[in-house]
Structures are given as C-alpha cells and as structure tokens.
Design a protein around this motif. Structure first.
Motif, mmCIF file in Angstrom:
data_model
loop_
_atom_site.group_PDB
_atom_site.id
_atom_site.type_symbol
_atom_site.label_atom_id
_atom_site.label_comp_id
_atom_site.label_asym_id
_atom_site.label_seq_id
_atom_site.Cartn_x
_atom_site.Cartn_y
_atom_site.Cartn_z
ATOM 1 N N LYS B 519 55.315 30.301 38.741
ATOM 2 C CA LYS B 519 54.847 30.707 37.405
ATOM 3 C C LYS B 519 53.505 30.043 37.086
ATOM 4 O O LYS B 519 52.569 30.695 36.605
ATOM 5 C CB LYS B 519 55.882 30.346 36.331
ATOM 6 N N SER B 520 53.383 28.716 37.365
ATOM 7 C CA SER B 520 52.108 28.057 37.054
ATOM 8 C C SER B 520 50.988 28.604 37.930
ATOM 9 O O SER B 520 49.848 28.762 37.472
ATOM 10 C CB SER B 520 52.199 26.539 37.183
ATOM 11 N N ALA B 521 51.346 28.904 39.234
ATOM 12 C CA ALA B 521 50.326 29.471 40.118
ATOM 13 C C ALA B 521 49.838 30.810 39.570
ATOM 14 O O ALA B 521 48.623 31.096 39.556
ATOM 15 C CB ALA B 521 50.911 29.633 41.521
ATOM 16 N N MET B 522 50.798 31.611 39.111
ATOM 17 C CA MET B 522 50.431 32.933 38.580
ATOM 18 C C MET B 522 49.548 32.788 37.332
ATOM 19 O O MET B 522 48.591 33.541 37.138
ATOM 20 C CB MET B 522 51.695 33.742 38.226
ATOM 21 N N ARG B 523 49.938 31.795 36.502
ATOM 22 C CA ARG B 523 49.140 31.586 35.280
ATOM 23 C C ARG B 523 47.704 31.183 35.639
ATOM 24 O O ARG B 523 46.738 31.678 35.059
ATOM 25 C CB ARG B 523 49.791 30.496 34.417
ATOM 26 N N LEU B 524 47.570 30.329 36.653
ATOM 27 C CA LEU B 524 46.238 29.872 37.076
ATOM 28 C C LEU B 524 45.412 31.031 37.616
ATOM 29 O O LEU B 524 44.231 31.221 37.262
ATOM 30 C CB LEU B 524 46.406 28.776 38.132
ATOM 31 N N ILE B 525 46.070 31.838 38.487
ATOM 32 C CA ILE B 525 45.375 32.993 39.077
ATOM 33 C C ILE B 525 44.934 33.955 37.968
ATOM 34 O O ILE B 525 43.813 34.459 37.962
ATOM 35 C CB ILE B 525 46.287 33.709 40.106
ATOM 36 N N PHE B 526 45.873 34.146 36.973
ATOM 37 C CA PHE B 526 45.553 35.061 35.876
ATOM 38 C C PHE B 526 44.358 34.535 35.060
ATOM 39 O O PHE B 526 43.474 35.284 34.671
ATOM 40 C CB PHE B 526 46.775 35.220 34.963
ATOM 41 N N LYS B 527 44.408 33.174 34.929
ATOM 42 C CA LYS B 527 43.328 32.559 34.141
ATOM 43 C C LYS B 527 41.973 32.744 34.835
ATOM 44 O O LYS B 527 40.953 33.031 34.210
ATOM 45 C CB LYS B 527 43.639 31.068 33.966
ATOM 46 N N LEU B 528 41.997 32.619 36.169
ATOM 47 C CA LEU B 528 40.735 32.700 36.911
ATOM 48 C C LEU B 528 40.307 34.139 37.182
ATOM 49 O O LEU B 528 39.131 34.479 37.126
ATOM 50 C CB LEU B 528 40.871 31.947 38.239
ATOM 51 N N GLY B 533 38.941 36.032 33.093
ATOM 52 C CA GLY B 533 38.815 34.970 34.076
ATOM 53 C C GLY B 533 37.373 34.850 34.576
ATOM 54 O O GLY B 533 36.634 35.829 34.581
ATOM 55 N N ILE B 534 37.101 33.646 35.022
ATOM 56 C CA ILE B 534 35.715 33.362 35.402
ATOM 57 C C ILE B 534 35.268 34.153 36.627
ATOM 58 O O ILE B 534 34.122 34.565 36.767
ATOM 59 C CB ILE B 534 35.542 31.838 35.597
ATOM 60 N N PHE B 535 36.291 34.403 37.568
ATOM 61 C CA PHE B 535 35.933 35.116 38.798
ATOM 62 C C PHE B 535 35.846 36.627 38.611
ATOM 63 O O PHE B 535 35.372 37.328 39.486
ATOM 64 C CB PHE B 535 36.948 34.789 39.904
ATOM 65 N N SER B 536 36.358 37.133 37.487
ATOM 66 C CA SER B 536 36.321 38.585 37.305
ATOM 67 C C SER B 536 35.072 39.016 36.519
ATOM 68 O O SER B 536 34.842 40.194 36.310
ATOM 69 C CB SER B 536 37.586 39.062 36.579
ATOM 70 N N GLN B 537 34.216 38.057 36.091
ATOM 71 C CA GLN B 537 33.011 38.422 35.338
ATOM 72 C C GLN B 537 31.832 38.656 36.300
ATOM 73 O O GLN B 537 31.776 38.052 37.366
ATOM 74 C CB GLN B 537 32.657 37.293 34.367
ATOM 75 N N SER B 538 30.882 39.548 35.893
ATOM 76 C CA SER B 538 29.674 39.750 36.718
ATOM 77 C C SER B 538 28.642 38.683 36.327
ATOM 78 O O SER B 538 28.506 38.319 35.161
ATOM 79 C CB SER B 538 29.107 41.146 36.495
ATOM 80 N N TRP B 539 28.003 38.134 37.405
ATOM 81 C CA TRP B 539 27.056 37.053 37.146
ATOM 82 C C TRP B 539 25.616 37.596 37.053
ATOM 83 O O TRP B 539 25.248 38.550 37.737
ATOM 84 C CB TRP B 539 27.135 36.007 38.272
ATOM 85 N N SER B 540 24.700 36.925 36.249
ATOM 86 C CA SER B 540 23.298 37.361 36.143
ATOM 87 C C SER B 540 22.523 36.918 37.391
ATOM 88 O O SER B 540 22.919 35.954 38.059
ATOM 89 C CB SER B 540 22.665 36.759 34.889
ATOM 90 N N THR B 541 21.431 37.632 37.727
ATOM 91 C CA THR B 541 20.656 37.338 38.938
ATOM 92 C C THR B 541 20.068 35.936 38.847
ATOM 93 O O THR B 541 20.082 35.186 39.837
ATOM 94 C CB THR B 541 19.501 38.364 39.081
ATOM 95 N N GLY B 542 19.604 35.560 37.667
ATOM 96 C CA GLY B 542 19.011 34.240 37.474
ATOM 97 C C GLY B 542 20.001 33.122 37.772
ATOM 98 O O GLY B 542 19.674 32.167 38.484
#
Lengths: 85, 561
Positions: B519-528, B533-542
């Motif tokens: 459950k905690s692993a799933m929560r962490l993955i969901f969070k990220l 989540g930080i990994f699901s956002q598109s990053w700027s070129t700069g």
C-alpha cells in the motif's frame, strides 16, 4: 416392563432401613476386629500378624487409593465427548 | 512325527466357529454349547507330552504339547467358551459368534503350542479374530476396533522380530522358560506384555472391549490377556521386572476404575488390575507364585465373564452401561443382581469364593519370598478391588437411586449362563482342592482357615466402610480419564488444531506486513507518477538544459578529482 408406582419405595431404600443397616454394619466390623483375640495370625513380616492389622490396613489403603484417584482425576479427567470433538 | 490320532483342540474350536454361519436356530445354539464341551473332553483326554509335530520350512512345529499348565488353561478356555455360547443364544449376529469361537480356538492353539512359530501363528489369528468380534459391536466400535488391531499388530511385529532374533542367535524355536538376556528375548517379552495390557499400551483394553456387543465382551475378556499371562508363565517365570510391571497394572486398574463412569469399562479396567496380580506372580517366579498366577487366571476368567455377563444383561435389557444412567435395578433384576454381586465378591477375594483361594496363593508366594513391599501392595490392592468392583459396580448398577428404569430379568439362556459361573465361583471357594489339583505344582496350602478368613473379612469390610464414608466423593460424572492412548488419539488432533492456530497467526502477520508495504509503495508511485506527480509533468527546455549542465559539471569535477 413392569409398571410400578413411582412413589413406591423398596424397603431397602427406605430411610428407616438405613440407620439399622449402619448399626448392623458397625457391629459386624467390631466383631471381626475382636475375633483377633481368638485366633493367631500367621505373619510374614510381624506387623501383618498384629491385632486388627487387616482392619486399619484395609481402611487406610482405600482412603489413600481414593485420594490418589481423585488426584489423577483432577489432572486427567475430561468430558466424555473429548475425543469426538 | 505326525500322530494321526491326536486332534488339536484349538483346531476343533476353530472348525466349530467356521461351521456356525451355516447353521440356524436350535442347531446353531446346540453347537454353541456342545461344541466347546466336546473340546473340553478332548483337552481332558490328552496325555502329557509332545503329541503332534509337523515339519515346516526346516523347523519342527510342535502343534500339540500338553502339560499341567496347558491343560489348566485349555480347561478354563473350553468352559468359558461353552458358557459364553449359552449366554449368546440370543445374539442374532452369528458372525460375531463364529469369530469369537475362532478366537477361542486360536487361544487354545497358543496354549498347546510347543514352539514359538506356532505361538506366533495362533497369536496373530487371535488378533484378527478378536478385532472382528469388536467390530461386531456395531458402527460405534469401528474406530476402537481399528486402534485395537493396530496395537495388536504392533505387538505381533515385536514378537515376530524377537522370534527371528532368537532363531538367528540360538537356532531353536522351542517355547520354554527363558531368561530375558538378549534383545531378541526382550522383544518377545514386549510382544507378550502388549497383549497382557502392560504399560504403556494399557489403554487398548478400556478403549476397545466395552465397544463390543453385550455378548462379545464376555469372550474378549477371557482370552487375549489370559493367553498373555499364560505365555509369560511359560516363558518368563522369575523375570524381576515383571513384579514392577504387574504392580503398576494393579494400581492403574484401581485408580482408573474408581474414576470411570461406564460400568463395563470399570470391569475392563479391573482386567488390567487382575492380570497385574498374575504378572506379579510370574515375576516372583517361585513354584508357589506360579501356582498362584495360574490359579488366579483360572478363577479370574470365570468371575470376570460372570461380571461382564451381568453388565451385558443390563445392557441387553436397558441399552445403558453408565453409572449416571443406572441404579435401582435390584428391584426388577434381582437374579442378575445376585449373580453380579457373587462375581463382585469373587473378584474381591471374599472368603468362600474362588478369588479368595487364588489371590491367597500369590500373596503367600510374595510372603514366603520375603518381598515385603510386594505383599503389602497386593494386600492394599485386594482392599481396593473390593472398593471399586465388589461395591462400586453393583452399587451404581443395582442399588444407587437415580434411575427410573425397571427392566425385566434377561432371557433364560443368559440367566443360566450366569448361574453356572456363579456356582463355579462358589464351589471353587468352598472346595479349593478342585482347583489346586489342576495346578502345575503340588499345593501345600489351606486357604479356608479361621485366621485367614478373619484377616480377609477385616480387610474387606473396612474397605467397605471406606466406600460408604467416601460415597459422596465417588459419585459418577459424565467424564473419561485420559490415558496413554491420548498420544495416538488426541495428540495428532491437538497438533493439528494448534498448528492451524499457530500458522494462521503467522500467515496473518505476513499478509498484513505485505499489505502495508504494497500500500505504501502504491501511494509513493501514485504520488510520483499520478496526475499531479512530479514524473508525469512535462518539463521546460530551459530546466532540462539547466539540469544537463549541472550533471555535466559534476561529471567534470569527478573526472578531475
């Protein structure tokens, strides 16, 4: 099966019989002990030929055996369905 | 040498058993009583000596060897088969009677066997036939019969291993008095003792015998344990360990019988108690003690059959055997009550009964051998026997208040069987020489003397006083008392129950830890990796160029360092 009146009580079970029966039994006990005056017992170990040995030894043996049985029962008695459960 | 004129008594009894299923009604019942009487005549007519041998796989099997001891047992086995047959006239299951007679025949086979292989063959036949007698008791007897068979086959394996060892070391299969001085002989002794009901395998008796039918238990009580006592007398007289084994059996029987509620089980516990006396006699091993053990076996077979017949008659008429369900039957079953009381007095060694003359011989053996501890223990046990069989059994069956049962007397055949045995119990007590003349060694002893009778009356009547004083403590309860059989009846269940409980709790902990971690692993993955989540956002070129520059800078620094 014989039909019997449930209130009928056999003379042997009647409360009036119990007291004379006890008196008779105690008299019998006294007679058997006093009979030791009339005979000479063959003794293998001295004490077994002493006066009234059979009487006190028989009484004490049974008291001890019943206590022993009660002790064993205290540890090992279980309901009769124990093995069926 | 094969002497064609000699007919083995055991074989005749087995043939009678095999014939029974083909007969009905009067013919069947006639054979039930006349068959064993013919065997009795046959036993009586056999002279002493080795009468019948046959070669088998390089061994000379001695099928019929007769001496005083064998004849004594042959006589009593034939008598009890005849009276047991009379008692069983109303038994509808002929299969039970057929197996009971084969069982009796096998016991006679052991008695007249002159070599160990013949002993073994009949020993195993006895085990099989007696198991079938127990199974004839109905569905309730199935499991107990199986447990009985397992224990007896274990005994058979020990006996066979011992015989094989004996043949390997000595080359002889002769069955005569031997010393327990090799592992093979100890195995033979252990095989014999299992059938005697010795510790630790004592529980097979109270477990199995009371499960047999009202008539089956009578046969069962007579043969297995007494054949074991017989082979001990023949094979191991004077083996000291038997004194202690016997004393354990004597007191085990009393203690368990005092606690027992089922009256037929009380009587079966008393078999252990009584065979204990015989085993002590064998352990003492003097001529007088062996005489005592043999005499005791003879009279015990008769009064124990009588007691079990009285209990069987009550079971037959009421369907009940428990002390808590019985009581007051003396009003409507006085004849059965009198027979039960005679049996109870005989087993308690009351003066002028058969038990008195036989137990006296064993006690005398202990006294003359100056075995003080044994003498006092046996005397105490005699008093105890009166308490639990002489008084407890008739009291709770026939006298105690509590039941409203008013059954009639059993059928005539059952009554007459009890009368015959009651008569024998008393006639042997009044004229002990009738029994003494059958014993293996000459007897120079008069039991019915005034001092001896007075001593015994004191012992028993004061035991009776103890019974009536302690009566409130002796009231029966709906319980059993655990025994060694718990290890093969209850231990497995206890392990299984506790194993389940233990494994359940361990499994639940593992599952809950696993659930928490996942459950905690799933929560962490969901969070990220979730929608925010930080990994699901598109990053700027700069930003990407910045981090690439930082990484390259670190790489350069590491390279130069």
């Amino acid at each position: 099966m014989k039909k019997q009146n449930p209130k009928y009580e056999h003379w042997l079970l009647h409360p009036k019989t119990i007291k004379p029966a006890w008196i008779g039994y105690v008299m019998l006990l006294i007679v058997t002990v006093l009979s030791d005056f009339l005979v000479k017992h063959k003794a293998y170990f001295e004490v077994d030929g002493s006066f009234g040995f059979g009487a006190w030894f028989g009484l004490c043996s049974c008291l001890i055996l019943v206590c022993l049985a009660k002790l064993v029962g205290f540890c090992l008695k279980r309901p009769e369905t124990y093995y069926d459960q | 040498m094969i002497n064609e004129l000699v007919v083995p008594p055991g074989l005749v009894m087995i043939l009678i058993g095999a014939l029974l299923p083909f007969l009905n009604g009067v013919a069947r019942n006639s054979l039930l009583i006349l068959g064993p009487l013919v065997v009795l005549l046959l036993v009586w007519s056999l002279p002493n000596g080795t009468l019948l041998t046959t070669p088998y796989m390089g061994f000379d099997l001695v099928v019929v060897h007769v001496d005083e001891l064998a004849r004594l047992f042959g006589v009593v086995f034939s008598i009890v088969a005849a009276v047991g047959g009379l008692f069983a006239f109303n038994q509808l299951k002929t299969s039970e009677l057929a197996t009971a007679f084969i069982y009796a025949g096998a016991a006679l086979g052991v008695v007249f066997a002159g070599d160990l292989i013949t002993v073994f063959v009949f020993w195993e036949l006895m085990a099989i036939a007696s198991t079938l007698v127990i199974w004839s008791g109905g569905a309730g007897a199935k499991a107990a019969g199986l447990r009985y068979a397992i224990i007896h086959f274990l005994g058979g394996v020990l006996l066979m291993s011992g015989i094989a060892g004996e043949v390997a070391t000595t080359g002889s299969t002769t069955f005569s008095a031997i010393e327990a001085n090799s592992w093979a002989r100890w195995l033979i002794l252990a095989g014999f003792l299992i059938n005697a009901g010795a510790p630790p395998f004592t529980a097979w008796l109270p477990d199995a015998y009371p499960k047999a039918s009202w008539s089956g238990t009578v046969f069962l009580s007579a043969f297995t344990t007494k054949t074991a006592a017989y082979v001990l007398m023949r094979g191991f007289p004077g083996t000291e360990v038997l004194i202690y084994v016997g004393l354990f059996m004597v007191f085990y029987g009393i203690v368990y019988a005092i606690l027992e509620n089922d009256m037929r089980r009380v009587l079966v516990y008393s078999i252990v108690n009584q065979v204990g006396f015989m085993v002590v006699g064998v352990g003492i091993g003097t001529e007088g003690a062996i005489n005592g053990a043999a005499a005791h076996a003879f009279v015990h077979i008769l009064y124990k059959a009588l007691l079990l017949m009285a209990a069987g008659a009550v079971l037959y008429q009421t369907g009940k055997t428990k002390g808590t369900e019985l009581g007051g039957l003396f009003k409507t079953m006085p004849k059965t009550m009198i027979c039960g009381v005679i049996g109870g007095l005989a087993i308690s060694a009351f003066p002028f009964t058969s038990g008195f003359v036989a137990k006296s011989l064993i006690s005398q053996g202990a006294g003359e051998a100056k075995l003080g501890f044994v003498w006092f223990a046996l005397t105490a046990a005699s008093a105890g026997a009166f308490l639990y069989v002489g008084l407890k059994y008739p009291w709770f069956t026939f006298f105690n208040k509590g039941s409203n049962l008013s059954p009639q007397e059993p059928p005539a055949s059952m009554r007459w069987a009890m009368y015959v045995l009651s008569f024998l119990c008393i006639i042997i007590g009044v004229f002990p020489n009738l029994l003494f003349e059958l014993l293996p060694y000459p007897v120079d002893y008069e039991p019915n003397t005034a001092p001896h009778i007075i001593f015994q009356l004191q012992l028993l009547l004061f035991a009776g006083l103890a019974f009536f004083i302690l009566l409130p403590f002796l009231q029966q309860s709906m319980t059993i008392t655990l025994d060694f059989d718990w290890f093969y009846r209850g231990f497995g269940k206890a392990v299984r129950a506790n194993y389940n409980a233990a494994t359940n709790s361990v499994w639940q902990s593992i599952v809950s830890i696993f659930q928490t971690v996942t459950k905690s692993a799933m929560r962490l993955i969901f969070k990220l990796h979730g929608p925010s989540g930080i990994f699901s956002q598109s990053w700027s070129t700069g930003l990407m160029a910045f981090w690439t520059t930082v990484l390259l800078g670190i790489y350069l620094m590491v390279y130069f360092l």
